[in-house]
Design an enzyme around this catalytic site. Structure first.
Site, PDB file in Angstrom:
ATOM      1  N   TYR A 128       3.751   5.437  11.773  1.00 61.12           N
ATOM      2  CA  TYR A 128       4.145   4.050  12.029  1.00 61.12           C
ATOM      3  C   TYR A 128       5.130   3.455  11.027  1.00 61.12           C
ATOM      4  O   TYR A 128       5.564   2.333  11.190  1.00 61.12           O
ATOM      5  CB  TYR A 128       2.898   3.156  12.146  1.00 61.12           C
ATOM      6  CG  TYR A 128       1.925   3.261  10.978  1.00 61.12           C
ATOM      7  CD1 TYR A 128       2.150   2.554   9.802  1.00 61.12           C
ATOM      8  CD2 TYR A 128       0.792   4.063  11.052  1.00 61.12           C
ATOM      9  CE1 TYR A 128       1.272   2.655   8.736  1.00 61.12           C
ATOM     10  CE2 TYR A 128      -0.098   4.161   9.980  1.00 61.12           C
ATOM     11  CZ  TYR A 128       0.139   3.465   8.835  1.00 61.12           C
ATOM     12  OH  TYR A 128      -0.722   3.561   7.781  1.00 61.12           O
ATOM     13  N   ARG A 159       0.866  -1.181   0.000  1.00 57.60           N
ATOM     14  CA  ARG A 159       0.000   0.000   0.000  1.00 57.60           C
ATOM     15  C   ARG A 159       0.900   1.228   0.000  1.00 57.60           C
ATOM     16  O   ARG A 159       1.571   1.507   0.982  1.00 57.60           O
ATOM     17  CB  ARG A 159      -0.903  -0.023   1.240  1.00 57.60           C
ATOM     18  CG  ARG A 159      -1.455   1.336   1.618  1.00 57.60           C
ATOM     19  CD  ARG A 159      -2.633   1.255   2.531  1.00 57.60           C
ATOM     20  NE  ARG A 159      -2.362   0.803   3.899  1.00 57.60           N
ATOM     21  CZ  ARG A 159      -1.728   1.528   4.826  1.00 57.60           C
ATOM     22  NH1 ARG A 159      -1.264   2.716   4.547  1.00 57.60           N
ATOM     23  NH2 ARG A 159      -1.556   1.036   6.034  1.00 57.60           N
ATOM     24  N   HIS A 170      -3.633   4.512   4.682  1.00 58.56           N
ATOM     25  CA  HIS A 170      -4.671   3.489   4.825  1.00 58.56           C
ATOM     26  C   HIS A 170      -5.998   4.043   4.311  1.00 58.56           C
ATOM     27  O   HIS A 170      -6.655   3.444   3.474  1.00 58.56           O
ATOM     28  CB  HIS A 170      -4.802   3.072   6.290  1.00 58.56           C
ATOM     29  CG  HIS A 170      -6.017   2.259   6.573  1.00 58.56           C
ATOM     30  ND1 HIS A 170      -6.151   0.959   6.147  1.00 58.56           N
ATOM     31  CD2 HIS A 170      -7.180   2.557   7.205  1.00 58.56           C
ATOM     32  CE1 HIS A 170      -7.347   0.503   6.514  1.00 58.56           C
ATOM     33  NE2 HIS A 170      -7.975   1.458   7.152  1.00 58.56           N
TER      34      HIS A 170
HETATM   35  C1  LIG Z   1     -14.366  -6.157  11.709  1.00 62.02           C
HETATM   36  C2  LIG Z   1     -13.615  -4.881  11.568  1.00 62.02           C
HETATM   37  N1  LIG Z   1     -12.726  -4.534  12.504  1.00 62.02           N
HETATM   38  C3  LIG Z   1     -12.045  -3.373  12.405  1.00 62.02           C
HETATM   39  C4  LIG Z   1     -12.260  -2.537  11.353  1.00 62.02           C
HETATM   40  C5  LIG Z   1     -11.476  -1.235  11.217  1.00 62.02           C
HETATM   41  N2  LIG Z   1     -10.499  -1.381  10.131  1.00 62.02           N
HETATM   42  C6  LIG Z   1     -10.787  -0.983   8.878  1.00 62.02           C
HETATM   43  S1  LIG Z   1      -9.609  -1.383   7.797  1.00 62.02           S
HETATM   44  C7  LIG Z   1      -8.645  -2.108   8.968  1.00 62.02           C
HETATM   45  C8  LIG Z   1      -7.349  -2.744   8.571  1.00 62.02           C
HETATM   46  C9  LIG Z   1      -7.524  -3.701   7.440  1.00 62.02           C
HETATM   47  O1  LIG Z   1      -6.311  -4.267   7.079  1.00 62.02           O
HETATM   48  P1  LIG Z   1      -6.193  -5.307   5.898  1.00 62.02           P
HETATM   49  O2  LIG Z   1      -7.190  -6.394   6.075  1.00 62.02           O
HETATM   50  O3  LIG Z   1      -4.783  -5.716   5.813  1.00 62.02           O
HETATM   51  O4  LIG Z   1      -6.626  -4.496   4.605  1.00 62.02           O
HETATM   52  P2  LIG Z   1      -5.981  -3.149   4.025  1.00 62.02           P
HETATM   53  O5  LIG Z   1      -6.666  -2.021   4.743  1.00 62.02           O
HETATM   54  O6  LIG Z   1      -4.528  -3.168   4.304  1.00 62.02           O
HETATM   55  O7  LIG Z   1      -6.308  -3.119   2.581  1.00 62.02           O
HETATM   56  C10 LIG Z   1      -9.272  -2.012  10.219  1.00 62.02           C
HETATM   57  C11 LIG Z   1      -8.698  -2.495  11.483  1.00 62.02           C
HETATM   58  C12 LIG Z   1     -13.210  -2.923  10.390  1.00 62.02           C
HETATM   59  N3  LIG Z   1     -13.500  -2.148   9.342  1.00 62.02           N
HETATM   60  N4  LIG Z   1     -13.864  -4.098  10.523  1.00 62.02           N
END
Ligand SMILES: Cc1ncc(C[n+]2csc(CCOP(=O)(O)OP(=O)(O)O)c2C)c(N)n1
Lengths: 381, 324
Positions: free
Chosen positions: A267, A254, A258
């Site tokens: 971070y 990425r 985020h």
């Molecule tokens: C069940 C849930 N827990 C927490 C969140 C908050 N949240 C949104 S994105 C994220 C991180 C996601 O990481 P990843 O699965 O690696 O996908 P990326 O964002 O890197 O594409 C979090 C903790 C959420 N949307 N849904």
């Protein structure tokens, strides 16, 4: 006492297009020049859409937006391998995949403008899934349905590396294996789940090996290599269409925040970020296309110009639609048939608030207008 | 001594002071460590308490389930669920274990866990980042549910929650995190759980609210157009509910309006009205009004203002209560 090895596993890594733009023809998919150029155009379009969307957000014209900068190859390579009539089940960062499926930009922007109109799906696509990882089970459900119906089609679902810590993702892979569901799981391992690095997410050496516990096949691909991702997804889909689900781990990065509410400087280091410059999916593919004389400067400039014009039009269209939001529509889609209480609440709302500050229902968007430009095209192999 | 801080800083201060006071307090959740949480409620907390602030993997069932294990065996876990709407990924741990471990072990084991969750609308957030589900927690016996509306209460209530021997759901109204700086006592400051607060006294009508809706209620009653002397009660703890304070107020004013952001059907207003019917019916001069969200999924932000009760809607509710 007996002690013997009862099972052994390994995980393969695939790359077709390397960082210097060289292609290994044994791994590359068989695509003609036009198809290659289309992959290129989609990646550039997605990159540009993300840049414009982030700028719009900064000016307060969009809400929170999750850019996919750096992940264009992982999404375009996989989404274009899926046949147009097969289901795509996205997470929340799949702008490029939506574009590859023919979704109009103004609808992606509407969603970021806080309008449900943006989540009205056209064709076999689910809307973005905000709860991390929960959508994997929907794809398993679609794929199980294909098995039951005896159809040689598959569903493709996206999630991130962080999502693989959620029980739902494991449950989805496990039930898919147990039920011969026609599904391909695509994990875009972009190294970060907000501020949590991949190493703090799991002690597993690869994400692909998470397939092993579910009894399905897992494979790793260079997710910044659009050709490798396309080929690996093509193979995985062939297998899934016969009832053998596959987990693909697309190794990518990425490159931006985020979401627009995030500040990655808290971070991670700038060295880490710039370290991925040379591995950028678009740069690498461009080098290849130029070396093969499929792309030259002039052609690249034409493509860029078309992209600018398209995005400008779509932004205008999104803003026009935004002016016509009818607040009272929030009551209309709760059930297929509104309940008496909902009718009562809607009437109360309209009596007290008017049906909306900016529009009357007549002036509101018709379903057709909303779906406009939503002709979904995708290409299979 | 008092300092002027925001609600989000009051939360951080409570955590910092409780960790300083008690070695068994442990803070963890998604992104709470290095980055200090998506709302920065745990900002730099890890620098001060390096061994007791952890980034958890992205797994709510794990976050809640770990808390049951930690809590039952000597720690005081303070877990953060990044947004309240993602508690459902681990809801079974709350309902099937945290809330009932004490009952089913006849008091042998308890879960002194605090679950902090940002919740509610008003910040133009993404889908599923704005829901209000306090009625759902209140429906689980064995769980306490707290909602602060201002910085001083946030500090005092969170401190009490961390010290409580039972699991406490601590709902933080996101729209109030940075809404104002207010005076908060430095050092030891607790607000008891289960006590409502009469924040404004009045004679004509009682308005009951909590969390983000309290500020809306106050601006409704301070609206020059409203010709009434309203009393405003901040519920603060929605479960266990302080009926006494509400009933005393209603007995005085004879009229009542209950405000919440959550959907109307089976919302907490229904419970409050039932308690008034049970114990203060004959004091009422008009039916109790409710001003709430609608029975629709919380809309994306282009329609969220239409959904959320605001001062205007609350004022109309008060006028209805007065005119009947
Ligand atoms: C069940 C849930 N827990 C927490 C969140 C908050 N949240 C949104 S994105 C994220 C991180 C996601 O990481 P990843 O699965 O690696 O996908 P990326 O964002 O890197 O594409 C979090 C903790 C959420 N949307 N849904």
């Amino acid at each position: 006492m007996t002690r013997e090895r009862v099972a052994e596993f390994s995980v393969e890594y695939v790359q077709a297009l390397d960082e210097s733009g060289e292609v290994d023809s044994a791994e590359a998919p068989d695509l003609d020049d036009e198809e290659l150029l289309e992959l290129y155009r989609l990646m550039r379009l997605s990159r540009r859409m993300d840049e414009r969307a982030v700028a719009l957000q900064r000016r307060g014209e969009l809400g929170t937006y999750a850019p996919g900068v750096g992940q264009e190859a992982a999404q375009v390579g996989s989404a274009t391998a899926l046949a147009p009539e097969e289901w795509m089940v996205p997470s929340f960062r799949e702008g490029a995949a939506f574009l590859a499926r023919g979704a109009p930009i103004h609808r992606i922007l509407w969603y970021a403008m806080g309008m449900e109109e943006g989540a009205e799906v056209a064709g076999p696509n689910f809307p973005p899934s905000i709860p991390v990882g929960s959508q994997a089970l929907h794809a398993a459900g679609i794929g199980w349905g294909k098995e039951i119906a005896g159809e040689e089609e598959a569903a493709l679902v996206y999630f991130g590396d962080g999502a693989t810590s959620e029980g739902d993702v494991y449950e989805a892979m496990n039930v898919a294996g147990a039920l011969d569901a026609h599904v391909v799981f695509v994990c875009q391992n972009n190294q970060w789940a907000i501020s949590t690095p991949r190493e703090s997410q799991t002690r597993a050496e690869t994400i692909a090996q998470k397939a092993v516990a579910a009894g399905i096949e897992g494979v790793q691909v260079d997710g910044n290599d659009v050709l490798g991702t396309r080929a690996v997804t093509r193979d995985a889909l062939e297998s899934a269409r016969q009832g053998d689900p596959v987990l693909i781990e697309a190794l990518t990065y990425r490159r931006s925040m985020h979401t627009t509410s995030d500040d990655p400087r808290v971070y991670r280091t700038e060295e880490e970020e710039t370290g991925w410059d040379a591995r950028d999916p678009i740069v690498r593919f461009e080098q290849y296309l130029e070396a093969e004389s499929i792309l030259d400067e002039e052609r690249a400039a034409d493509i860029a110009e078309d992209i600018e014009a398209l995005i400008a039009d779509e932004i205008d269209r999104a803003k026009e639609g935004q002016k016509r939001v009818v607040p009272a529509e929030m009551f209309d889609y709760v059930f297929a048939e509104p309940t008496p209480e909902l009718r009562r609440q809607k009437a109360e709302f309209e009596r007290e608030e008017g049906d909306g500050e900016v529009a009357t229902p007549e002036e509101g968007m018709s379903g057709e207008e909303r779906a406009g430009g939503g002709e979904v095209s995708g290409r299979g192999e | 001594m008092a300092n002027e801080i925001r609600l989000v800083e009051a939360i951080r201060q409570a955590l910092d002071e409780e960790m300083g006071r008690d070695d068994s307090v442990l803070v963890y959740g998604e992104d709470v460590g290095v980055s200090g949480g998506v709302f920065r409620a745990t900002k730099e907390l890890r620098d001060e308490h390096p061994d007791r602030v952890y980034d958890a993997p992205l797994a709510e069932a794990a976050i809640l389930g770990l808390g049951v294990g930690l809590g039952a065996t000597g720690f005081r876990p303070v877990a953060e669920i990044q947004f309240a709407s993602f508690v459902y990924q681990g809801f079974h741990q709350l309902q099937q274990h945290a809330a009932r471990l004490r009952s089913r072990t006849r008091g042998t084991l308890g879960v002194p866990m605090t679950i902090r969750m940002p919740y509610g609308g008003g910040i133009r957030a993404l889908e599923l980042h704005s829901e209000s589900f306090e009625a759902g927690y209140a429906h689980l016996p064995g769980l306490k549910t707290v909602v602060p509306s201002n910085p001083a209460d946030a500090k005092g209530l969170l401190t009490s929650a961390v010290r409580d021997p039972d699991p406490v759901v601590f709902l933080e109204p996101t729209s109030r995190y940075r809404a104002s700086r207010e005076s908060v006592p430095e050092g030891e400051h607790t607000v008891p759980l289960g006590e409502a607060n009469v924040v404004r006294e009045g004679e004509d009508v009682t308005v009951v609210a909590w969390g983000a809706m309290l500020a809306e209620a106050l601006s409704a009653v301070d609206d020059g157009d409203l010709d009434a002397d309203a009393e405003v009660v901040d519920l603060r703890t929605v479960s266990p509910m302080d009926s006494k304070t509400i009933l005393n107020s209603v007995r005085k004013t004879g009229r009542c309006v209950v405000v919440h952001e959550a959907p109307r059907t089976a919302g907490l207003a229904a419970e409050i009205i039932a308690r008034i019917n049970d114990d203060a019916l004959y004091y009422l001069e008009a039916p109790v009004e409710r001003v709430t969200g609608y029975d629709v999924p919380f809309p994306l932000f282009a329609r969220e203002e239409a959904y959320r009760p605001d001062a205007e809607r609350i004022r109309r509710g008060i006028e209805r209560a007065l005119s009947r």
